[in-house]
Design a protein around this motif. Sequence first.
Motif: not given
Length: 654
Positions: A224-229
């Motif tokens: 969903v959010n590629y750059n968030v854990p």
Amino acid sequence: MPSAMSDKQLFDSFEFREKYHCDDPLGSFCSPKGTEFRLWAPTASEVALRLYSTGETDTCLREIFPLRDEQGVWRYATGEIWDGLYYDYLVTVDGTTRATADPYARACCCNGARSMVLDLRRTDPEGWEEDKAPPLPPETVIYELHVKDFSWDPASGVPEEYRGKFKALCLEDTTLRGDGENPTCLAYLRRLGVTHVQLMPVYDYGSVDESGDPEQFNWGYDPVNYNVPEGSYATDARRGEVRVREMKQAVQALHKNGLRVIMDVVYNHTYRLDSWLWRTVPWYYYRQNEDGTPSNGSGCGNDLASERSMCAQYILDSVLYWAEEYHIDGFRFDLMGLLDADLMDRIRQELDRRWGPGEKLMLGEPWSAGSTAVRPGTVLADKGALGRMDKTIAVFNDTVRDSVKGKLWSAEDQGFVNGGGLDAGRLADCVRGRTWRPDGADNLPSQTVNYLSCHDDWTLWDKLSLAAGMDPTASPCPPALLRQNRLAAAMLFCCQGELFFLSGEEFARTKQGVKNTYRSPLAINRMDWARAWENRDLVDYYRGLIALRKQLPGLRDKSAKAADRILSVTAPAEGCAALLVDNASPDSPWDRLYLAFSAREDTVALTLPEGEWAVLANGESSLLWQDPPAAAGTAALPPVSALILGRRSQGEQK
Ligand code: CA
């Protein structure tokens, strides 16, 4: 914009790339100097930025209208520090307005539908500036684990509040039920001797409700959010900075304990086609069939169009961001065969340029789930591209996987270790780390990742059990299957190339015979730490092989000359094969290796090549090399077992 053109033609066109490609960093940025927002949305007629005080409140604090530049980037900057505020966008394209989070978000609210402005320096754990990966090991031995299933079992000794979380990866001294004696989790990995931990998806994925039942489980191949854990791995998913800090802490702890960290990245598709990328620039990031429907080579309903310049840029930026901000040491590309070879090479070059050649690993699956509607002329990063892609991009070797234990298509199919036949030529291919390629050429060992099991399909134990018509959950583990498992492991650790195994393979991990457990309950997926203790002899067998492998330059060799090190392949008996390997190196006491494998039910008498040999490992122990018994002339190879011998280096023998 020419209206007669379809989106597909427009987005594939040279003109579109020339006009709108943008190299500037995108997303939101916050520092003590102020806050800035940049959203690339060249087809939008209007963009509104909405600010919120929390991730949940409905009332927006402010609505702002960023200005569009020549390349289609909507920009807004302020001297105010908006650290901790949440935001989203309203993007209007062709008269339709859609709400979207920032595709470049680096922090987000619970479940990720709203992005967060975050001063990233505030998330650095203590000592982060000094954090460094351990030195590159003599051999790459990758251990694939899932953050949640790794520590979910109460027997792990991990305190309840940290079970299944990033925090569990920070605990250095957990023991079985807290017995103070038998290591679990991080302490267990330290002892095992693997060099890299590969984390199954830890970016923010969509299949687990972060505010829901803690018993939910999914592998997480649905970005969903590629750059968030991922929020469900944090102790608090609602405060955006917590997951960022806790993942950094996990990486820091792994580094401190001698482990490098690989991230499993899924840039080939998104959870849903209706993603932030789609809502921001409808269709641009996705491949479409001629009739306009989404391409589905991923089997998940959509394929990212990595060949389009801003999609490539997005993927490259994301990889570099994880390497830079989270100190990630390697990337495993899911269905790499759907991405394009030019992009993979570009990522390789950029990682090498910034961190030094080979410092960051790259590996991937050289296949896809189906055909994809890629722009004509694009070379996909599958096995067909191995001849032209950078030679330090490694691919999973299905030849080794299937030959040793049997194919995946049916439970009954057998491999070398369980009666499927031991063809000497095929075995030589395996030991060379050779995999089938459409061009028929050989790959280098630096291009191969050898493995018997990964998260997909049956665990090794389940496959061996099912092929033998036995119950995988039988306790204690049947000795005949344990022998097969040890033989399989010995063969794996004799293959040139990088080495990889699924967490728990070393303790006969079972998922109760379930083949694909991506959303099975934790009762099936969780690492069973009591079983790890029950099968500690098998764990020790893997531990010995890992330590031995690091000492064998003839098998470690990743160069073009590695294949020449295999001096001979013989078949002393049917179902039995032996290899002589050149192990000459200033840092090894053994100048030759003699590797013998037998799947037979009787003992084979081997005639050894000339010289004084040392037994480094046999079918029972892989730690003999610590004080190796001598052998010369002949050696007995017991049923279903391996023998690894080293010839004592003597000048006159060379
Ligand atoms: Ca999530």
